[in-house]
Design an enzyme around this catalytic site. Structure first.
Site, PDB file in Angstrom:
ATOM      1  N   SER A  40      -6.192  47.901  66.270  1.00 26.65           N
ATOM      2  CA  SER A  40      -7.644  47.796  66.088  1.00 26.65           C
ATOM      3  C   SER A  40      -8.287  49.013  66.738  1.00 26.65           C
ATOM      4  CB  SER A  40      -8.175  46.499  66.713  1.00 26.65           C
ATOM      5  OG  SER A  40      -7.788  46.402  68.067  1.00 26.65           O
ATOM      6  N   HIS A 153      -5.432  39.614  64.234  1.00 26.92           N
ATOM      7  CA  HIS A 153      -3.968  39.618  64.315  1.00 26.92           C
ATOM      8  C   HIS A 153      -3.336  38.238  64.343  1.00 26.92           C
ATOM      9  CE1 HIS A 153      -4.832  43.649  66.448  1.00 26.92           C
ATOM     10  NE2 HIS A 153      -4.919  43.761  65.144  1.00 26.92           N
ATOM     11  N   GLN A 161     -10.263  38.372  69.945  1.00 26.85           N
ATOM     12  CA  GLN A 161      -8.915  38.923  69.758  1.00 26.85           C
ATOM     13  C   GLN A 161      -7.948  38.576  70.894  1.00 26.85           C
ATOM     14  OE1 GLN A 161      -8.275  43.058  68.073  1.00 26.85           O
ATOM     15  NE2 GLN A 161      -7.634  43.467  70.170  1.00 26.85           N
ATOM     16  N   GLU A 162      -8.439  38.647  72.144  1.00 30.57           N
ATOM     17  CA  GLU A 162      -7.530  38.419  73.273  1.00 30.57           C
ATOM     18  C   GLU A 162      -8.161  37.545  74.333  1.00 30.57           C
ATOM     19  OE1 GLU A 162      -6.411  42.231  74.893  1.00 30.57           O
ATOM     20  OE2 GLU A 162      -6.376  43.073  72.870  1.00 30.57           O
ATOM     21  N   GLU A 203       1.116  41.685  71.589  1.00 31.48           N
ATOM     22  CA  GLU A 203       0.991  41.918  73.026  1.00 31.48           C
ATOM     23  C   GLU A 203       1.595  40.787  73.843  1.00 31.48           C
ATOM     24  OE1 GLU A 203      -3.105  42.884  73.822  1.00 31.48           O
ATOM     25  OE2 GLU A 203      -3.026  44.655  72.546  1.00 31.48           O
ATOM     26  N   ASP A 239     -11.184  39.887  75.233  1.00 32.15           N
ATOM     27  CA  ASP A 239     -11.443  41.095  74.447  1.00 32.15           C
ATOM     28  C   ASP A 239     -11.898  40.632  73.069  1.00 32.15           C
ATOM     29  OD1 ASP A 239     -11.621  43.455  73.083  1.00 32.15           O
ATOM     30  OD2 ASP A 239      -9.520  44.037  73.305  1.00 32.15           O
ATOM     31  N   GLU A 282     -14.517  42.424  77.046  1.00 33.43           N
ATOM     32  CA  GLU A 282     -14.329  43.763  76.477  1.00 33.43           C
ATOM     33  C   GLU A 282     -14.898  43.781  75.063  1.00 33.43           C
ATOM     34  OE1 GLU A 282     -10.260  44.934  76.913  1.00 33.43           O
ATOM     35  OE2 GLU A 282     -10.319  46.160  75.108  1.00 33.43           O
ATOM     36  N   ASP A 309     -14.327  49.560  75.306  1.00 34.07           N
ATOM     37  CA  ASP A 309     -13.057  50.090  74.783  1.00 34.07           C
ATOM     38  C   ASP A 309     -13.385  50.961  73.569  1.00 34.07           C
ATOM     39  OD1 ASP A 309     -10.605  50.540  73.583  1.00 34.07           O
ATOM     40  OD2 ASP A 309     -10.168  48.452  73.141  1.00 34.07           O
ATOM     41  N   LYS A 334      -7.588  54.186  77.824  1.00 32.87           N
ATOM     42  CA  LYS A 334      -6.397  54.296  76.978  1.00 32.87           C
ATOM     43  C   LYS A 334      -6.139  55.783  76.766  1.00 32.87           C
ATOM     44  CE  LYS A 334      -6.969  50.031  74.240  1.00 32.87           C
ATOM     45  NZ  LYS A 334      -7.610  49.467  73.018  1.00 32.87           N
ATOM     46  N   HIS A 362      -2.798  49.414  78.044  1.00 34.41           N
ATOM     47  CA  HIS A 362      -1.782  49.647  77.019  1.00 34.41           C
ATOM     48  C   HIS A 362      -2.443  49.708  75.636  1.00 34.41           C
ATOM     49  CE1 HIS A 362      -1.388  45.077  75.931  1.00 34.41           C
ATOM     50  NE2 HIS A 362      -2.631  45.448  76.078  1.00 34.41           N
ATOM     51  N   ARG A 363      -1.647  49.916  74.599  1.00 36.37           N
ATOM     52  CA  ARG A 363      -2.076  49.697  73.214  1.00 36.37           C
ATOM     53  C   ARG A 363      -1.253  48.546  72.653  1.00 36.37           C
ATOM     54  NH1 ARG A 363      -5.832  53.567  71.355  1.00 36.37           N
ATOM     55  NH2 ARG A 363      -6.285  51.739  70.072  1.00 36.37           N
ATOM     56  N   SER A 364      -1.676  48.037  71.500  1.00 37.69           N
ATOM     57  CA  SER A 364      -0.888  46.936  70.919  1.00 37.69           C
ATOM     58  C   SER A 364       0.497  47.429  70.487  1.00 37.69           C
ATOM     59  CB  SER A 364      -1.642  46.276  69.770  1.00 37.69           C
ATOM     60  OG  SER A 364      -2.111  47.234  68.860  1.00 37.69           O
ATOM     61  N   LYS A 385      -4.450  46.323  82.206  1.00 38.95           N
ATOM     62  CA  LYS A 385      -4.262  45.379  81.108  1.00 38.95           C
ATOM     63  C   LYS A 385      -3.005  45.811  80.360  1.00 38.95           C
ATOM     64  CE  LYS A 385      -6.506  44.994  76.613  1.00 38.95           C
ATOM     65  NZ  LYS A 385      -7.721  44.758  75.839  1.00 38.95           N
TER      66      LYS A 385
HETATM   67  P1  PGA Z   1      -5.285  48.229  70.009  1.00 37.34           P
HETATM   68  O1  PGA Z   1      -6.223  47.238  70.828  1.00 37.34           O
HETATM   69  O2  PGA Z   1      -4.624  47.428  68.911  1.00 37.34           O
HETATM   70  O3  PGA Z   1      -6.299  49.190  69.469  1.00 37.34           O
HETATM   71  O4  PGA Z   1      -4.311  48.838  70.943  1.00 37.34           O
HETATM   72  C1  PGA Z   1      -5.706  46.252  71.606  1.00 37.34           C
HETATM   73  C2  PGA Z   1      -6.400  46.191  72.930  1.00 37.34           C
HETATM   74  O5  PGA Z   1      -7.578  46.577  73.074  1.00 37.34           O
HETATM   75  O6  PGA Z   1      -5.719  45.706  73.846  1.00 37.34           O
HETATM   76 ZN    ZN Z   2     -10.000  46.265  73.129  1.00 37.41          ZN
END
Ligand code: PGA
Ligand code: ZN
Length: 416
Positions: A40, A153, A161-162, A203, A239, A282, A309, A334, A362-364, A385
């Site tokens: 994302s 997701h 999302q999270e 994640e 998030d 977030e 973010d 990030k 991190h990233r996903s 995170k």
């Molecule tokens: P991303 O986002 O898929 O862009 O890494 C996930 C996140 O913000 O943790």
């Molecule tokens: Zn995010």
């Protein structure tokens, strides 16, 4: 002297190619690093270079980014005299000479930048966090552990999302990890007992078929209590990734199918924070909605971390705009959103100097690379995170932090 700069197409945690770089110094010091990759992604992020050749990796190959390293970056770096992270990053930015790193690719540049930092740390016989942070690097971050997933997701009815837990009441970093793991497993047990799915997302969080965002928060609160903790000790972070919801001049929450104006979304967050022990949200609003961010920060900013973010994309120019507009009070960091370690550290310093909190992220799509753990301690970020307390791509960072804590007697030096 830099003896060699190498790059390879390696795989990330989704099995998708990413750039892995190796930097070797003339004394034999070596640094290896991989670029992560988002799903994302924010609209304003630095460019991630992919081949687009459908015959390889469904178009997701990174051979061109690898070539950026081997054909453009390596020949220059292998001849420089002054080997510092700042100089290496400056040279790469100059070689790229575009606004969003579309020539070389931020994935190529970041892998080299991190690998160079690691090689230099080895040259100075220091762990990466100490090399980057010096004697001031002393604080272990609060982990924000993603334990439940919704949004784009997950095939459930959850729009956010999270859902993360923050063991703010832990006495040490290792205790925070233990609390997070216990709650994660307790949550898995509760979901199982209700015949809900316990398969996990990118994640590592569970993605059960729950009825709503509030139902997700309720079951997490249940897990916190059942694991023996209070909501003073363990708080919730969300998030929303709400840039994904932008629709017309407002927001459309896809799962529940409601259309909100920015003002309505703001009051939704206010109500949610009144009802539940939410410490952080977030991307509660879209990446292009600075005015609404300002309003929300005015209303909730004293009590809740409002984390940019997609809004900031670790970019000092956007962070400066946020500071001027008093939008958000925390920065998600990030490194691959901006593409070099130096610019990442600049973004962190800018946020800090203006009273914002900082969260390394991190990233996903991740790898075994643990640079963000070291950066978090180097800058005393306060927060990290890195997904669930499960799956090696996520636990690699927490495990690295456990070792930093143990080897340097920093475990009890914990807190946001
Ligand atoms: P991303 O986002 O898929 O862009 O890494 C996930 C996140 O913000 O943790
Ligand atoms: Zn995010």
């Amino acid at each position: 002297k830099i003896q060699k700069v190498l790059a390879a197409e390696v795989l990330d945690s989704r099995g998708t190619p990413t750039v892995g770089a190796t930097v070797v110094l003339s004394d034999g010091s070596i640094g290896v690093a991989n670029a992560p990759s988002g799903a994302s992604t924010g609209k304003f992020e630095a460019h991630e270079k992919r081949d687009g050749d459908k015959r390889r990796y469904h178009g997701k190959g990174v051979q061109k980014a690898v070539q950026s390293v081997t054909e453009t970056i390596a020949p220059v770096l292998e001849n420089i005299r002054k080997v510092t992270v700042g100089e290496i990053d400056r040279i790469m930015i100059e070689l790229d000479n575009t606004k969003n790193k579309e020539k070389l690719g931020a994935n190529a540049m970041l892998a080299v930048s991190l690998a160079a930092a690691k090689a230099l740390a080895m040259h100075y016989r220091q762990p990466l966090f100490r090399f980057l942070g010096g004697a001031n690097a002393q604080k272990m971050p609060v982990p924000m552990m993603n334990i439940l997933n919704g949004g784009a997701h997950a095939a459930n009815n959850i729009d956010i999302q999270e859902f993360m837990i923050m063991p703010v009441g832990a006495k040490s970093f290792s205790e925070a990890v233990r609390m997070g793991s216990e709650i994660y497993h307790t949550l898995g047990g509760i979901l199982k007992s209700r015949s809900l799915a316990v398969s996990v997302g990118d994640e590592g969080g569970f993605a059960p078929d729950l009825a709503s965002d509030e139902a997700a928060i309720e079951v997490i609160l249940e897990a916190i209590a059942a694991a023996g903790y209070t909501t003073d000790e363990v708080q919730i972070a969300l998030d929303a990734a709400s840039s994904e919801w932008a629709s017309g001049d407002g927001y459309r929450l896809p799962k529940r199918g409601t259309q909100y104006s920015a003002a309505q979304l703001i009051s939704y967050w206010e109500k949610l924070c009144e009802k539940y022990p939410i410490r952080s949200i977030e991307d509660p609003l879209g990446e292009e909605d600075f005015p609404a961010w300002t309003t929300l920060t005015e209303r909730l900013g004293k009590k809740v971390m409002l984390v940019g973010d997609d809004l900031f994309v670790t970019n000092p120019v956007r962070i400066r705009e946020g500071i001027e507009r008093r939008a958000a009070n925390a920065l998600l960091v990030k490194p691959n959103q901006i593409g070099t370690l130096t610019e990442t550290l600049t973004a962190i310093a800018l946020a800090r100097d203006n009273g914002m909190k900082t969260i390394l992220s991190h990233r996903s799509g991740e790898t075994e690379d643990t640079s963000i753990a070291d950066i978090a301690v180097a800058v005393n970020a306060g927060y990290i995170k890195s997904g669930a307390p499960c799956r090696s791509d996520r636990t690699a960072k927490y495990n690295r932090l456990l070792r930093i804590a143990q080897e340097n007697d920093l475990d009890g030096n914990y807190g946001g």
